[in-house]
Write a protein that holds these residues in place. Structure first.
Motif, PDB file in Angstrom:
ATOM      1  N   ILE A  18      -0.964  -0.985  -5.482  1.00  0.00           N
ATOM      2  CA  ILE A  18       0.224  -0.145  -5.366  1.00  0.00           C
ATOM      3  C   ILE A  18      -0.094   1.119  -4.587  1.00  0.00           C
ATOM      4  N   ALA A  19      -1.186   1.786  -4.944  1.00  0.00           N
ATOM      5  CA  ALA A  19      -1.564   3.029  -4.268  1.00  0.00           C
ATOM      6  C   ALA A  19      -1.854   2.785  -2.801  1.00  0.00           C
ATOM      7  N   TYR A  20      -2.575   1.705  -2.510  1.00  0.00           N
ATOM      8  CA  TYR A  20      -2.933   1.447  -1.112  1.00  0.00           C
ATOM      9  C   TYR A  20      -1.701   1.159  -0.264  1.00  0.00           C
ATOM     10  N   TYR A  21      -0.839   0.268  -0.722  1.00  0.00           N
ATOM     11  CA  TYR A  21       0.287  -0.141   0.119  1.00  0.00           C
ATOM     12  C   TYR A  21       1.360   0.944   0.222  1.00  0.00           C
ATOM     13  N   ARG A  22       1.427   1.822  -0.744  1.00  0.00           N
ATOM     14  CA  ARG A  22       2.338   2.971  -0.593  1.00  0.00           C
ATOM     15  C   ARG A  22       1.807   3.944   0.445  1.00  0.00           C
ATOM     16  N   LEU A  23       0.513   4.178   0.442  1.00  0.00           N
ATOM     17  CA  LEU A  23      -0.063   5.054   1.473  1.00  0.00           C
ATOM     18  C   LEU A  23       0.098   4.429   2.851  1.00  0.00           C
TER      19      LEU A  23
ATOM     20  N   VAL B  73       6.346  -1.080  -2.522  1.00  0.00           N
ATOM     21  CA  VAL B  73       7.397  -0.249  -1.933  1.00  0.00           C
ATOM     22  C   VAL B  73       8.752  -0.543  -2.573  1.00  0.00           C
ATOM     23  N   ALA B  74       9.013  -1.789  -2.925  1.00  0.00           N
ATOM     24  CA  ALA B  74      10.263  -2.100  -3.610  1.00  0.00           C
ATOM     25  C   ALA B  74      10.376  -1.300  -4.906  1.00  0.00           C
ATOM     26  N   ALA B  75       9.311  -1.266  -5.680  1.00  0.00           N
ATOM     27  CA  ALA B  75       9.324  -0.512  -6.933  1.00  0.00           C
ATOM     28  C   ALA B  75       9.398   0.988  -6.674  1.00  0.00           C
TER      29      ALA B  75
END
Length: 275
Positions: A265-270, A235-237
């Motif tokens: 990255i995909a999982y934690y953004r979702l 999320v920071a990125a």
């Protein structure tokens, strides 16, 4: 205007100052500096006559009865962090019939969001990554009493879905995913890479930088807790795109000292989007 700007922004028009904030300010000069879509407000209190020695303070105020704005929880987290890593020091917190407040001492630095005006978003994104690495390395997982677990966040996602939230409230990257499929993906969390004490809201505005562009401090730690480091990193990125435009996310990973992990990255953004 990006979704991030609709969620939180620097006020550009008149802001009604809650009575509790007026009382806390006394003779200090009150300046609104931030607000979010839930009605939360942040004010800077600059010393007035007779209080020059007290220094600048910040007051976060949240209206009563709004979920997701638990300032007592943030006060507890800041107290636990203490001087292990640069964060604001709590001076006061409390509630009344209208809402809650949290008063902190100012810490050196300016929000990294200002890099879009100073013209060095790449340098700021790198500093954000370095600051996040410093926070993760400074805080002890074993003694942290707070969690930011996948299970708890998935429960929050379920509560939102039950209230009727859906693709219209999601970021564009996820709006084409059917609700049932998006929810099913949350049950397939990747294996933990490294447990750390996460910031919990490591978006660009919540990192402060020194005038030379180096990391200074973190603010807004109301969701701090133990989780995989990618819960913060992803999320920071991502937030660099909301605040600076595309092309700066890689600088966060470089500053942190890690190669991008597309699956996490995909999982934690979702998960962020739905929860």
């Amino acid at each position: 205007m990006s979704r991030a700007e609709r969620i939180a922004e620097i006020p550009t028009g008149p802001v009604a100052v809650p009575p509790a904030v007026r009382t806390l300010a006394g003779d200090d000069v009150v300046t609104p500096v931030w607000r979010n879509v839930l009605g939360g407000l942040t004010f800077r209190l600059d010393p007035g006559p007779g209080r020059e020695a007290g220094g600048t303070r910040y007051v976060k105020w949240a209206p009563a009865g709004v979920p997701g704005l638990d300032l007592a929880a943030e006060a507890a987290r800041l107290a636990w962090v203490g001087d292990r890593t640069p964060v604001p020091r709590v001076l006061d917190h409390g509630t009344d019939a209208d809402g809650a407040w949290l008063v902190t001492q100012a810490v050196p630095g300016r929000s990294a969001v200002e890099a879009r005006e100073t013209g060095d978003p790449a340098g700021a994104a790198t500093a954000i990554g370095r600051g996040l690495r410093a926070l993760h390395e400074a805080l002890p997982v074993a003694s942290c009493p707070f969690t930011w677990s996948v299970a708890d966040r998935v429960a929050n996602a379920d509560a939102r879905l039950a209230r009727g939230d859906g693709p219209a409230q999601w970021f564009p990257e996820h709006r084409g995913i059917p609700v049932a499929e998006a929810r099913a993906r949350l049950d397939d969390a990747p294996a933990v890479d490294r447990l750390v004490v996460c910031h919990g809201d490591a978006c660009v505005p919540n990192t402060l930088l020194h005038d030379d562009g180096s990391f200074a401090a973190h603010v807004d730690l109301g969701s701090l807790g133990v989780a995989d480091r990618w819960a913060d990193l992803a999320v920071a990125a991502w937030s660099t795109e909301w605040n600076y435009g595309p092309g700066y996310d890689g600088h966060v990973y470089t500053g942190y000292g890690v190669e991008p992990d597309p699956e996490r990255i995909a999982y934690y953004r979702l998960l962020w989007d739905l929860s």
